[in-house]
Each structure stands twice: as structure tokens, then as C-alpha cells.
Design an enzyme around this catalytic site. Structure first.
Site, short mmCIF file in Angstrom:
data_model
loop_
_atom_site.label_atom_id
_atom_site.label_comp_id
_atom_site.label_asym_id
_atom_site.label_seq_id
_atom_site.Cartn_x
_atom_site.Cartn_y
_atom_site.Cartn_z
N GLU A 12 0.83 -1.16 0.07
CA GLU A 12 0.03 0.05 -0.11
C GLU A 12 0.93 1.17 -0.04
OE1 GLU A 12 -3.22 0.61 -0.39
OE2 GLU A 12 -3.67 -1.91 -0.75
N TYR B 116 -7.01 6.29 4.37
CA TYR B 116 -6.99 5.24 3.43
C TYR B 116 -6.25 4.11 3.41
CZ TYR B 116 -5.40 2.85 -0.71
OH TYR B 116 -5.11 1.82 -1.60
N ASP C 156 -9.31 5.75 -2.71
CA ASP C 156 -8.28 6.31 -3.24
C ASP C 156 -8.66 6.86 -4.59
OD1 ASP C 156 -8.86 4.37 -5.27
OD2 ASP C 156 -6.87 3.42 -4.88
#
Length: 348
Positions: A33, A116, A134
């Protein structure tokens, strides 16, 4: 039309085989990520493999030096991500006994992990029903539901977050989050999406109103600031003078040549004759000058020149964070891409 179920059905037929999708290890998911933030999958995938191999556990990551982390990060940009990852790994070792958390409430407290990323890790690793939003999700929701609220304002972020949490499939939130991001990345692309093949086209407001190219709305930030970097390339008997950047400016803790920043473009002669330069470096002669190099960052435009000057005439003592290194060893340093490109082109 059931938006969530349609996206899930599409995902099962079109998803990419990506390595972090076959694990529930929050550490590995965290690696992917952070590396993929502001980075295309094609560019980030080699870095993911590099980091997963070099640091298979969070303990390995925390035990590395910052220089090692930044060297492996080199070329990926946004170096603060790498520095924050190093701090996060050490926080995990100190505050979580070396076990990378998978719960949203614990993740959100770690350095460099925002809403997020915490939602992504907690949903993928622990199946928590936390919706991810996102760039891909912003685009998909804005187009399908016809939302014109700017995505980079506090109000806009709340509007999209609330909608995303209403849509999430609470029975399989991890898979749904993967699906909605993948749909935005592959089907509802930023430019020239193939709307004719989109399974959501019958209900898409942007398609119906001919607004595909208008959504999502994003308020333009200020124009990039122009900066002028004059790098001093000083080589002497197989050694080269290197400076380590410190402070809170760009490229912190990366290495470069000694550099003088000016308010605008100057000729090398003007630069080397300025009193401030002479008092710091002495009087010296120019051997060669590169053509100006333009290097674009997100909010800054760097105009750089590399000025080779005679080493036997320069005053190199008492310069903080500046040292000599063998030319053959410069590839071991973590440097900005601008410097790396110069190394490849001009140094043996």
C-alpha cells in the site's frame, strides 16, 4: 442495477494476479500500500518485490538503517514515504512487540498511515468493514453517481467517504475494496475509458450527461515553484565531493553534490564570482558545465546545472555534512533521481 454486486462480478473475471492479494499478512499488505501510493502498479511492483525480499518481516525493516531504506527506495520518488515506513516499523517493534497490527484503530496511530491506508490494511488483513477511497474510487464514484463536489476539499472527502461506506459489501469488505479499486484502475480509467464495455454504463450519470472527461472535479493547486540548483562537481584523484541533505527540504537525508541555490539562472562565471561563493569556496576555475536539466516534482520545478570545477583550487574543509568518497562507491549512496542520472551519464 446493484452497483456493489456488479463491481464484484466484474472483479472476479478481470482482477490482476498481484502478490499482495494472496496474503492476509498486514505487514506485506502495508508494504504494497505505501509503495503504491502515487505510483502505478507497473512501476511499484519491482520495488515491492525488492522490499519484500530484503525485509521479509517488520523486524528486518526496523533493523535496517535509513540509508539502506532510502537506497532501496531510490527512483520511486516521494522519499518521505520511505522515511515514514522506517519510523512505522520501529513503532511496531516498540509498541506492538513486533506484531504488525491489522485493526483500523491501531493502524491509524502509526506514522505515515492515514485513513485510506488503515482502511485498506484492516479490510484486507482482518476483513473490517472500512471502505477505501483512493484516486480510482474517487473517479468511479464521481462518474457513476455524477458527483461534482471537488475531491480535494474537506467537504468533498466526507461526501465520498460517506458514500463509499454506504456501498461497501459488509459480508466481504476486503474483496469489495479490492474490486472497487481495480475497477477504477482498469475499467473506469482516467483517460479514454471503454464505456461501451463497462457493466455499469446503464446507470452511469457521467456517461448519460456526457461528463466523463469532467469528473471527478479537483481544485487546481498553485503553480509549481521554480528553483535553481547549481551543483559543484569536484573530483580529485579518484574521489568526489559529496554532500548529505538535511533539514526539512526536499530529498532530506539523500546525497548529492555540494549545491548552491540561486534565485534565478546565472552563468557559472557570475555564480563563482559572487562574494558569498568566494567566501565559502574560494576562487576557482570552471572546467565544464552541463546544459540545464529540468526536473519536475509535484509542487516544484528544479532547474539544475552541474559545474565541474578544479579540485586543487577549491576550499573543501569545514563544510558540514560534506565528505570525499571514492568515485567507484557512489552507487552505494541513496541519491535523488536527478543525481543518479548524472552518475550514470558522466561518471565511470
Amino acid at each position: 442495477m446493484n452497483f456493489s454486486q456488479t463491481v464484484l462480478n466484474w472483479y472476479h473475471h478481470h482482477k490482476r494476479d498481484l502478490p499482495w492479494r494472496s496474503t492476509s499478512d498486514p505487514y506485506i499488505i502495508w508494504l504494497s500500500e505505501i509503495i503504491l501510493q502515487q505510483t502505478r502498479v507497473e512501476q511499484g511492483l519491482p520495488y515491492f518485490h525488492k522490499f519484500a525480499e530484503a525485509y521479509p518481516t517488520v523486524r528486518d525493516f526496523a533493523s535496517a538503517t535509513e540509508d539502506e531504506i532510502l537506497k532501496n527506495w531510490q527512483g520511486l520518488g516521494y522519499y518521505s514515504r520511505g522515511r515514514n515506513m522506517h519510523k512505522t516499523a520501529r513503532m511496531v517493534m516498540e509498541d506492538h512487540a513486533g506484531y504488525f497490527p491489522s485493526q483500523y484503530d491501531k493502524l491509524i496511530r502509526l506514522k505515515g498511515i492515514g485513513e485510506y491506508t488503515a482502511a485498506a490494511i484492516s479490510s484486507f488483513a482482518a476483513n473490517e468493514a472500512k471502505a477505501v477511497v483512493d484516486g480510482n474510487v474517487f473517479r468511479l464514484l464521481a462518474r457513476y453517481f455524477g458527483i461534482a463536489e471537488p475531491i480535494n476539499t474537506p467537504k468533498g472527502k466526507r461526501v465520498f467517504a460517506d458514500l463509499a461506506n454506504q456501498l461497501i459489501d459488509i459480508t466481504q469488505p476486503g474483496i469489495y475494496n479490492q474490486a472497487v479499486m481495480e475497477f477504477g484502475a482498469l475499467q473506469c480509467k482516467p483517460r479514454n475509458p471503454d464505456c461501451s464495455s463497462c457493466p455499469l454504463n446503464a446507470g452511469c450519470v457521467a456517461l448519460k450527461d456526457h461528463r466523463i472527461n469532467e469528473l471527478p472535479v479537483k481544485i487546481r493547486s498553485r503553480l509549481p515553484k521554480s528553483r535553481y540548483f547549481n551543483y559543484l562537481v569536484i573530483v580529485n584523484e579518484g574521489q568526489i565531493l559529496i554532500h548529505k541533505r538535511t533539514g526539512n527540504d526536499i530529498w532530506r537525508n539523500l546525497y548529492e553534490f555540494p549545491m548552491i541555490e540561486t534565485a534565478g539562472q546565472q552563468t557559472p562565471e557570475e555564480l563563482l564570482n559572487e562574494p558569498a561563493f568566494v567566501s565559502q569556496w574560494g576562487t576557482c576555475n570552471v572546467r565544464s558545465v552541463s546544459v540545464p536539466v529540468k526536473h519536475q516534482l509535484s509542487h516544484q520545478t528544479i532547474f539544475a546545472r552541474f559545474i565541474e570545477i578544479a579540485a586543487d583550487e577549491i576550499m573543501t574543509d569545514t563544510k558540514p555534512n560534506t565528505f570525499w568518497i571514492n568515485v567507484s562507491e557512489v552507487d552505494q549512496l541513496a541519491v535523488p533521481k536527478l543525481i543518479f542520472d548524472y552518475f550514470k551519464k558522466f561518471l565511470p
